[in-house]
Scaffold this active site. Sequence first.
Site, short mmCIF file in Angstrom:
data_model
loop_
_atom_site.label_atom_id
_atom_site.label_comp_id
_atom_site.label_asym_id
_atom_site.label_seq_id
_atom_site.Cartn_x
_atom_site.Cartn_y
_atom_site.Cartn_z
N LYS A 176 2.20 3.40 -11.20
CA LYS A 176 0.88 2.77 -10.93
C LYS A 176 0.62 1.99 -12.31
O LYS A 176 0.05 0.68 -12.01
CB LYS A 176 -0.25 3.69 -10.56
CG LYS A 176 0.06 4.53 -9.22
CD LYS A 176 -0.13 3.35 -8.21
CE LYS A 176 0.04 3.92 -6.66
NZ LYS A 176 0.15 2.77 -5.66
N ASN B 255 0.90 -1.19 0.01
CA ASN B 255 0.04 -0.08 0.11
C ASN B 255 0.82 1.29 -0.01
O ASN B 255 0.28 2.32 -0.48
CB ASN B 255 -0.92 0.12 1.23
CG ASN B 255 -1.40 1.30 1.43
OD1 ASN B 255 -2.44 1.77 0.88
ND2 ASN B 255 -1.22 2.10 2.52
N TYR C 140 4.39 9.38 -10.77
CA TYR C 140 3.09 8.50 -9.92
C TYR C 140 2.63 7.67 -10.92
O TYR C 140 2.17 6.42 -10.71
CB TYR C 140 2.29 9.38 -9.28
CG TYR C 140 1.08 8.87 -8.31
CD1 TYR C 140 1.39 8.24 -7.24
CD2 TYR C 140 -0.12 8.73 -8.87
CE1 TYR C 140 0.32 7.63 -6.41
CE2 TYR C 140 -1.28 8.15 -8.39
CZ TYR C 140 -0.86 7.67 -7.21
OH TYR C 140 -2.01 6.66 -6.62
#
Length: 289
Positions: free
Chosen positions: A193, A126, A189
């Site tokens: 992902k 996470n 980012y």
Amino acid sequence: MSIKTYIKRGLTYLLKGVPEYHITANITTLAPNNLLKGRTALVTGGTSGIGFEIAKAFLSAGAKVIITGRNQERINKSCAQLKEIKSDYLIYGIQMDNSNISSFKEKFEEILNLKNISEIDILVNNAGVLGGDIKDVTEVEYDQIINTNLKGVFFLSQLIGTYYKENKIKGNILNIASSSSLRPAASAYTISKWGVRGLTLGLAKLFAPYNITVNGIAPGPTATKMILKDDNINIAFPKNPIGRCATPEEIANMAVFLTSNMGRTIVGDIIYMTGGAGLITFDDVNYNF
């Protein structure tokens, strides 16, 4: 409500023809259950936001939980908050930087030596950081984001997957991806992902023959401190098709399901909890250079 807020809502109505509402969500949270009874979970980045809520939901489902974070004070505070919910929750906190790959083996040995922890059979990747827009990102910032969000996930999954295989553990790896994994990639980012989404597929294919289940959850805009200010309880997000943010509790409910035995036939999947962001619209994110 401030005059500024009234003006903003009035302008929204005049310009778009739709009112801007103060939105809250009636969220159904799983009642205490035994879906994860006898299980032990390692949740990275578990001191706040989605990670904290997943840890809380796992404890409520009967699991033992170890959370990680970079700040010991925040770790201690989060563990204390979880213990306040129910005093017999077995929760531990370990200081660990997800970008410091060389520390993983030592930290994992520390975890396995904790009192009442015999094995780990759930890993939730996470921990993550936002940012890195191509228009102004530096190399140092880029490396920090990629190392935390993708490189750390890769090597921690390698470590845990090997541990599962060698010890014949019927384990789970759950990766927290993002609606950004579906967007045109213009930031560190978003690139990270995209990598997590692809890695989830690869790990699932590699590990399935060893009874190791790998899946992911891709949240869209979520009501955490990354997006909302501490004193802001309005989860309205007009640019998202559902008109609001997801809540960490909603993500946590799905995390319990996917890592329980009810989710064993879901393999290599990403559950998109985005409210439509990234799936049917990119309008919730500004693209400019």
